[in-house]
Each structure stands twice: as C-alpha cells, then as structure tokens.
Design a protein around this motif. Structure first.
Motif, PDB file in Angstrom:
ATOM      1  N   HIS A  50       0.634  -1.398  -0.271  1.00 38.72           N
ATOM      2  CA  HIS A  50      -0.044  -0.289  -0.033  1.00 38.72           C
ATOM      3  C   HIS A  50       1.630   1.247  -0.351  1.00 38.72           C
ATOM      4  N   THR A  52      -0.111   3.867  -1.091  1.00 42.45           N
ATOM      5  CA  THR A  52      -1.340   4.877  -0.934  1.00 42.45           C
ATOM      6  C   THR A  52      -1.095   5.988  -0.010  1.00 42.45           C
ATOM      7  N   PRO A  53      -1.709   7.427  -0.390  1.00 42.43           N
ATOM      8  CA  PRO A  53      -2.357   7.888   0.274  1.00 42.43           C
ATOM      9  C   PRO A  53      -2.401   7.347   1.410  1.00 42.43           C
ATOM     10  N   VAL A  54      -2.438   7.501   2.986  1.00 45.51           N
ATOM     11  CA  VAL A  54      -2.855   6.876   3.764  1.00 45.51           C
ATOM     12  C   VAL A  54      -4.321   7.375   3.756  1.00 45.51           C
ATOM     13  N   TYR A  57      -8.509   7.887   8.579  1.00 47.12           N
ATOM     14  CA  TYR A  57      -8.767   7.491  10.209  1.00 47.12           C
ATOM     15  C   TYR A  57      -9.928   9.123  10.847  1.00 47.12           C
ATOM     16  N   HIS A  58      -9.716   9.993  10.635  1.00 50.15           N
ATOM     17  CA  HIS A  58     -10.796  11.148  11.050  1.00 50.15           C
ATOM     18  C   HIS A  58     -12.509  10.976  11.077  1.00 50.15           C
ATOM     19  N   VAL A  59     -12.635  10.357  10.293  1.00 53.22           N
ATOM     20  CA  VAL A  59     -14.822  10.040  10.320  1.00 53.22           C
ATOM     21  C   VAL A  59     -14.455   8.119  10.318  1.00 53.22           C
ATOM     22  N   PHE A  60     -15.413   8.260  11.054  1.00 51.20           N
ATOM     23  CA  PHE A  60     -15.403   6.328  10.819  1.00 51.20           C
ATOM     24  C   PHE A  60     -16.370   5.874  10.079  1.00 51.20           C
ATOM     25  N   SER A  61     -15.543   5.452   9.333  1.00 55.08           N
ATOM     26  CA  SER A  61     -16.802   4.399   8.303  1.00 55.08           C
ATOM     27  C   SER A  61     -16.772   3.053   8.998  1.00 55.08           C
ATOM     28  N   GLY A  62     -16.108   2.413   9.596  1.00 57.25           N
ATOM     29  CA  GLY A  62     -16.198   0.904  10.117  1.00 57.25           C
ATOM     30  C   GLY A  62     -15.147   0.046   8.649  1.00 57.25           C
ATOM     31  N   GLU A  63     -15.047  -0.534   9.116  1.00 55.77           N
ATOM     32  CA  GLU A  63     -14.360  -1.436   8.433  1.00 55.77           C
ATOM     33  C   GLU A  63     -15.777  -2.714   7.541  1.00 55.77           C
ATOM     34  N   LEU A  67     -13.385  -8.179   7.611  1.00 53.69           N
ATOM     35  CA  LEU A  67     -12.740  -7.936   8.065  1.00 53.69           C
ATOM     36  C   LEU A  67     -13.208  -7.917   9.842  1.00 53.69           C
ATOM     37  N   ARG A  83      -4.172  -6.932   5.662  1.00 54.58           N
ATOM     38  CA  ARG A  83      -4.844  -6.694   5.995  1.00 54.58           C
ATOM     39  C   ARG A  83      -5.470  -8.132   6.925  1.00 54.58           C
TER      40      ARG A  83
ATOM     41  N   HIS B  41      -5.969  13.310  15.006  1.00 51.22           N
ATOM     42  CA  HIS B  41      -7.515  12.896  14.593  1.00 51.22           C
ATOM     43  C   HIS B  41      -8.440  11.848  14.042  1.00 51.22           C
ATOM     44  N   GLY B 221     -16.419  -3.130  13.573  1.00 46.35           N
ATOM     45  CA  GLY B 221     -15.410  -2.587  12.536  1.00 46.35           C
ATOM     46  C   GLY B 221     -14.602  -1.119  13.052  1.00 46.35           C
TER      47      GLY B 221
END
Lengths: 137, 278
Positions: A50, A52-54, A57-63, A67, A83, B41, B221
């Motif tokens: 990976h 790619t850009p990081v 994690y600022h917004v929670f979208s869930g796994e 996973l 992963r 953050h 998650g």
C-alpha cells in the motif's frame, strides 16, 4: 506465618497452584509473541503493497465485513491479504486471554475445585458469547 | 503523508505511549486514546479499538511474568473476572448509545483519576486482619513473595470489591482501556489485598476484561488493521522498555512529570468533549 499458610492451603494444593501459574505464564507469553509476529509479517506485507495515501481515520466508516468476522478473516488469510493477516494476528491476541481461561477451567477441574470450575465456566461463557455472538456471525 | 509515513509516526507515538504507560503504571491504553484522537485526529471509535488491542498485548505480556513469580492471586482474579467481563459487555453495549463527546469527557475524568493514583504514595506493608468467612469459603487467602520471604494475607470486603470490579469492566468496555486504576482501588482499598498483589492481579485480569469487549468491537468494525498494527507493536515495545527502566531506576520524579502530562491530556480530552470537537 508458616502455620497460617499450612492452615489456609494444604501443601499439595499450593504446589498444584504454582504449577498452574507456571504453565499459565508460558501460555500467555507464547500467545503474545505469536500474535505480534503475525501482525508484524502482515504489517510488512501491508506497507510494501500500500503505497497509496493514508486511509482517512478522521471519519468513522467501519471496517469492511470480511475484517469484522472470524470466517471473513480466515478467508482473507487464505487469499494472502495483508490486512486480513494483521487481523488474524489481532484475533490470536484476543484469543490469548480466552485460552488462559480455558486452561484455568481444566486446572480447576483437575484440582476438583468445583466452585472455581463454575466461576471459570461463567467467565468463559461470557467471553465466547462476545467472540462468537459478536464476531462469529 | 503516505501510508508508510503515517504508520511510522503512529508507531513512534505508540512506543512513547507504551513507555509512559509502563513507567506510570497506567498501561498504554489510557495514553494511546488521547494521542490518537488529539494529535492524529483519529475518530474515537478507531482509537478505542486500537487501544483495546494494545491493552491485551501489554497486560498479557506482563502478567506472564507476574503469575510465574507468584504475585498475582489467581483465585481472586478469576472470581472477580465474572464482574469485569459482565461489566465489559455492558460497557461495549453502552458505547452504542453515548455520543462521542460524552465518551471523551468520561475518558478525561477517568484519566485524571488514574494519573492521581499513580503519584499517590503507595503502601507496601501487608495489612494483618482477621480471616473473612466469604474469603475463606472462596479459598482466596494466599501468600506472596516479599523481602522477608513468603508472607500470608487474608482477603475481605468481597461484595464491595465485586461491585467496583463491575464498574471497572464498564469503563474498560466503554473506553477501550484496562481500567487498572479502578481494579487496584477495588482490591487494595476494598478487599485489603497487599498493594503488590493488587497491581499484579489487576494486570492479570485486564487481558480477559479487554478480550470480553474486543470481540464486540471487532464485529462493529472498530478494529482497523492498518491502525492497530503500529499501535500494538509500538505499545508492546514501549511497555517492555518501560518495565526494564522501571526495574533499574528511581522513577518517582519521572512519574510526577509524566502524570502531569497525562493530566494535561485529560483536560484537553474533556475540553474537546465539551466543545464537541471529538
């Protein structure tokens, strides 16, 4: 001091307890080392693949669902996904204290300490409920 | 920042958090959550998920040594784990209904209490007391190694200790921490166990308590492999280093300095919670 000790716990019981403690120590250490090694291998694989850009994690979208479940993680590991491999290591880590409780259950059974067999069974039931009731689905 | 750089920075931060956690005796989890949320953050849910995983790693690693040395009281731990696991499941459930900023405020308050307990002078003597009927029935009275050889002790105050352990479990499941400070409070103050036995038994119980909510967090998650990987490895390495330093140095001054840092992080957490920035 010694008198109180022998009154409180018979010598063979104390010895059995010490043996149980020693095995428990080895069990915990092995679990953590195994988990950390798998996470490390998965991590190296993850970083080499990976570029790619990081992830944000600022917004929670869930796994993603693979996973989140035990079966999904195993499927990922079979496909050699980085992963999934890290997640397997974390699963081994979560399983380590659970294995310790399973071991305690057998140790108390061996000692015929029925009260503690019951207590340990309750704790194990709660742990398995969390692991399989939640992540097992 | 690309993935490799982010991973490296989080790893280094976690290394420091683990080191701080070991020196102050608070554990890595309570430092990692403010670090991830305030500095990087990261959303509170991801932060709690990653912290919880690192808590299992450090407590199991340390417990391995303490158990073998005969400090931890396995029976006391096993019995009280009923309370902490029920509490942890309740706490993980409660996390669904509380807003992130409320959780942040609770976190800050627990953090302040934990920082305070780490600088409070610690008693070292065994308190001589009469055998307690319930403790005798539960075969909890035991011995532990001291400078003068094995010393025996009696356990008491089990109902209050059990209730406090439930609270410790709720906080652990809600905040992704080990709740070591509350567990020690239950055993040291309520059940009158020797201090060293309280801290090591607390450590012994933390892994099981955290595992109880970890399964639920995984299925929701909250546990992201890309984030949990550097956090777990970093905290584990940091705490191992910290434990080594702890064995060789007088850390009273370091403890006060670091506890002040943690206190400041706690205030920042509470402030962020009140202003709704978390």
């Amino acid at each position: 001091m010694t008198d109180a000790q022998t009154n409180d716990a018979p010598a063979d019981l104390l010895k059995a307890d010490q043996k149980m403690d020693a095995i428990m120590g080895i069990l915990l250490r092995t679990g953590v080392i195994t988990a950390a090694s798998i996470v490390l291998v998965g991590g190296i694989l993850f970083l080499t693949r990976h570029k790619t850009p990081v992830t944000d994690y600022h917004v929670f979208s869930g796994e993603p669902s693979d996973l989140r479940t035990i079966s999904g993680i195993f499927a990922d590991v079979k496909a050699f996904h980085a992963r999934g491999l890290i997640q397997l290591g974390l699963l081994v880590l979560i399983a380590t204290p659970v294995a310790r409780v399973v071991f305690s259950l057998f140790a108390f059974l061996y000692q015929k300490d029925w009260k503690y067999v019951a207590f340990t069974a309750i704790v194990l039931g709660l742990l398995l409920y969390s692991l399989f009731g939640g992540a097992g689905a | 920042m690309n993935t490799a750089e982010f991973t490296a920075v989080v790893w280094f931060g976690s290394l420091l958090a683990g080191f701080l956690g070991a020196l102050t005796g608070l554990g890595g989890g309570v430092v990692i959550v403010p670090l991830l949320t305030l500095v990087f953050h990261v959303d509170l849910k991801y932060a709690i998920g990653a912290a919880l995983v690192s808590v299992i790693a450090t407590s199991s690693g340390a417990a391995a040594a303490y158990v073998r040395e005969g400090y931890s009281n396995v029976r006391v731990g096993m019995f009280l784990e009923i309370a902490t696991t029920i509490g942890a499941l309740a706490g993980a459930g409660l996390a669904l209904y509380l807003k992130a900023n409320v959780i942040a405020i609770i976190f800050g308050l627990v953090l302040i209490y934990s920082a305070y307990t780490s600088i409070r002078p610690q008693p070292h003597d065994t308190i001589q007391q009469k055998p307690d009927r319930l403790a005798t029935w539960l075969r909890m009275d035991s011995t532990y190694p001291t400078e003068h050889g094995l010393e025996s002790y009696h356990v008491s105050g089990i109902p209050l200790g059990f209730a406090l352990m439930f609270v410790a479990g709720v906080l652990s499941g809600l905040l992704g921490i080990g709740s070591g400070a509350v567990k020690v409070l239950a055993m040291d103050k309520a059940m009158k166990l020797p201090f060293k036995v309280s801290t090591t038994t607390s450590n012994f119980m933390i892994g099981v308590t955290a595992a109880a909510s970890a399964g639920i967090y995984l299925s929701r998650g909250y546990i992201d492999p890309g984030l949990a990987m550097p956090v777990m490895i970093g905290v584990l390495m940091g705490s191992l280093t910290g434990a080594r330093v702890l064995a060789n140095a007088n850390v009273r001054v370091l403890r006060i300095v670091f506890s002040s840092v943690i206190g400041a992080l706690a205030l920042e957490m509470i402030y962020s919670g009140i202003t709704g920035r978390i």
